[in-house]
Design an enzyme around this catalytic site. Structure first.
Site, short mmCIF file in Angstrom:
data_model
loop_
_atom_site.label_atom_id
_atom_site.label_comp_id
_atom_site.label_asym_id
_atom_site.label_seq_id
_atom_site.Cartn_x
_atom_site.Cartn_y
_atom_site.Cartn_z
N ILE A 49 0.84 -1.21 0.00
CA ILE A 49 0.00 0.00 0.00
C ILE A 49 0.87 1.25 0.00
O ILE A 49 1.82 1.37 0.79
CB ILE A 49 -0.94 0.01 1.23
CG1 ILE A 49 -1.88 -1.19 1.15
CG2 ILE A 49 -1.73 1.32 1.32
CD1 ILE A 49 -2.61 -1.50 2.42
N HIS A 51 0.79 4.46 1.33
CA HIS A 51 -0.01 5.10 2.37
C HIS A 51 -0.18 6.59 2.08
O HIS A 51 0.77 7.25 1.64
CB HIS A 51 0.65 4.92 3.74
CG HIS A 51 0.63 3.50 4.21
ND1 HIS A 51 -0.54 2.83 4.50
CD2 HIS A 51 1.64 2.62 4.43
CE1 HIS A 51 -0.25 1.60 4.89
NE2 HIS A 51 1.06 1.44 4.85
N CYS A 433 -3.45 -23.00 -8.27
CA CYS A 433 -2.76 -24.29 -8.08
C CYS A 433 -1.36 -24.12 -7.53
O CYS A 433 -0.69 -25.09 -7.21
CB CYS A 433 -2.76 -25.11 -9.37
SG CYS A 433 -1.40 -24.72 -10.47
#
Ligand SMILES: Cc1cc2nc3c(=O)[nH]c(=O)nc-3n(C[C@H](O)[C@H](O)[C@H](O)COP(=O)(O)OP(=O)(O)OC[C@H]3O[C@@H](n4cnc5c(N)ncnc54)[C@H](O)[C@@H]3O)c2cc1C
Length: 473
Positions: A49, A51, A433
């Site tokens: 992220i 910020h 997978c």
């Protein structure tokens, strides 16, 4: 012995940002990394992220570099040709948290965060239909964003290389010797010389400081564990959803990746420096806390557990120079370090220029992005396959990655040599997978491209060989 103007130790997001900043300014730079690929420390395992900057205490380096870094990211990603999802972030609370949320808002204003607002219940639940029922209000910060942290780091390093920089992998710095006005930096029997040295070694930063005679700092290591859900859960949240922060950190959040997975975590558990194993206790903690912000996620769709380690040294980042030398160090670059990194790099370059570093006009070379066949329209894809039939051969069925995409990653400026290295660049084995179907094919392609037996190919470095001798025959 090869001589450079600047040697950077550690190819995480901080070292990579500095490498890119210096090479774009025409400075002869070497990036030294002990692992066999870049982005192998905290930078590979975090929330991804950018910020907005309402969290750090005003006046701190964290606040200053968070704000500047978040401003730099959109243009940096566009220059690097990597994706950024400018989706904003939400800190959610129930009515009893209104006062704390307002305090966070005020703090954001003091730090200079643009465009924040408090969102009330009705609008909020429309924005995020899977919020927990008891959530009444939120702080929305539109400048928050989501990136792929390892891809940004790889792209910065590739950009540095195509602009004349050198990356030396498997270079575990074990000696730093000042001689006159220069340094000899060694790893076993390999050495380079440099006028300036910058320690960006993350978890290893104290050890590197010790080698240079610089101070060591008290450090704490805090593990953050995550659960990753597959793409079928796309839309569970549309942006990072944080609870109200506490002294222990930003709390357990629900977020999304650029490739439509949902990520839950991180925990904050004191640990040993390189401990990235995920414990049952951590998983329980995530499951217990996440429902305070969002509805119960579908745990049947978990495809991976992973963890990253934060390096914490006191309350703020430490970015200093050993007095009367040209040795600089970065210590305790915990969250928001990913966001702050480009701004830290900019600051370090200014400091080095004040200390005599010469920059020069340099004709910028743009890095080539990886071809992504999934995002191409039919006509483009047809033309590409006509040029090179390998872009028509799917290897990873979950993520729809073709042989052509894997080959281009293998031939990219940093030439990854491990399965994880390919995975972080173009995503085979990243899906549902987790390599169950495509790993054998991937090993064959890697072995033929790297001209080595499949048995020698590792997941992520020596000791993580995938096949036992003889099994590939
Ligand atoms: C769980 C978690 C979640 C986070 N979420 C976010 C987030 O959402 N947003 C945000 O802004 N920040 C976040 N952070 C913080 C961010 O990940 C870090 O601040 C950042 O990655 C630190 O980068 P770095 O380059 O300093 O260190 P690292 O990425 O650890 O890189 C240091 C490098 O130095 C190398 N090295 C070490 N010793 C030597 C040596 N002797 N010789 C050569 N190389 C050496 C290591 O191998 C490593 O590659 C999070 C962190 C964690 C752990």
């Amino acid at each position: 012995m090869e001589k450079f103007e600047v040697a950077i130790i550690g190819a995480g997001i901080v070292g990579a940002s500095l490498f890119s900043e210096l090479t774009r300014k025409g400075v002869k730079t070497v990036l030294l990394e002990k692992a066999d690929d870049v982005s192998n420390g905290s930078t590979k395992a975090n929330s991804g992220i950018v910020h907005a900057g309402y969290d750090p205490v005003p006046g701190t380096l964290k606040a200053k570099f968070n704000i500047r870094g978040s401003q730099m990211y959109p243009s940096m990603c566009s220059r690097l040709k990597v994706d950024i999802l400018q989706c904003g972030t939400l800190v959610v609370a129930n009515e009893s948290g209104r006062e704390d949320l307002n305090k966070l808002f005020e703090r954001g204003i003091k730090n200079g965060v643009q465009g924040m607002r408090i969102v009330e219940r009705e609008e909020l639940h429309k924005m995020e239909p899977n919020l927990a029922d008891n959530i009444d209000i939120a702080l929305f910060a539109p400048t928050g964003a989501v990136i792929s942290p390892y891809l940004v780091c790889i792209a910065l390093c590739e950009e540095g290389v195509v602009n004349g920089g050198t990356v030396k992998l498997n270079f575990d710095v074990d000696n730093i010797k000042p001689i006159n006005n220069e340094y000899i930096i060694s790893a076993g029997d390999q050495s380079v010389m440099a006028d300036f040295v910058v320690n960006c070694a993350g978890v290893g930063a104290n050890d590197v400081n010790k080698l240079a005679g610089a101070p060591e700092y008290p450090m704490k290591y805090v593990k953050g564990e995550y659960l990753l859900l597959d793409k079928s859960q796309n839309g569970f949240v549309h942006r990072p959803i944080f609870p109200l922060p506490t002294k222990a950190g930003k709390g357990i959040l629900a977020t999304l990746t650029l490739h439509h997975n949902i990520m839950l975590g991180p925990t904050a558990i004191p640990c040993e420096p390189y401990d990235t194993k995920v414990d049952a206790e951590g998983i329980s903690q995530i499951k217990e806390k996440i429902v305070q912000s969002v509805k119960q996620p579908n745990y049947k769709k978990i495809i991976k557990l992973f963890a990253g380690v934060r390096v914490v040294s006191g309350e703020d980042f430490i970015i200093e120079k050993l007095p009367d030398t040209r040795f600089y160090y970065t210590i305790g670059i915990c969250s928001p370090g990913l966001t702050a990194a480009p701004a830290i790099a900019e600051y370090l370059v200014e400091k080095m220029i004040q200390d005599g570093l010469q920059t020069r006009n340099h004709e910028f070379v743009s890095r080539e992005p990886y071809i992504n066949t999934e995002t191409m329209d039919k006509k483009q894809l047809k033309a590409l396959i006509k040029q090179d039939a390998r872009f028509g051969k799917i290897v990873c069925r979950c993520e729809k990655i073709t042989e052509g995409e894997i080959i281009q990653a293998l031939n990219s400026p940093l030439k990854p040599t491990t399965v994880d290295g390919i995975k972080r660049r173009v995503r085979p084995t990243m899906g549902r997978c987790q390599g169950g179907f495509c790993l054998p094919k991937l090993l064959k392609i890697m072995s033929s491209n790297m001209e080595c037996p499949e048995e020698e190919i590792t997941l992520n470095g020596q000791g993580s060989e995938i096949l036992a001798n003889g099994e590939s025959k």
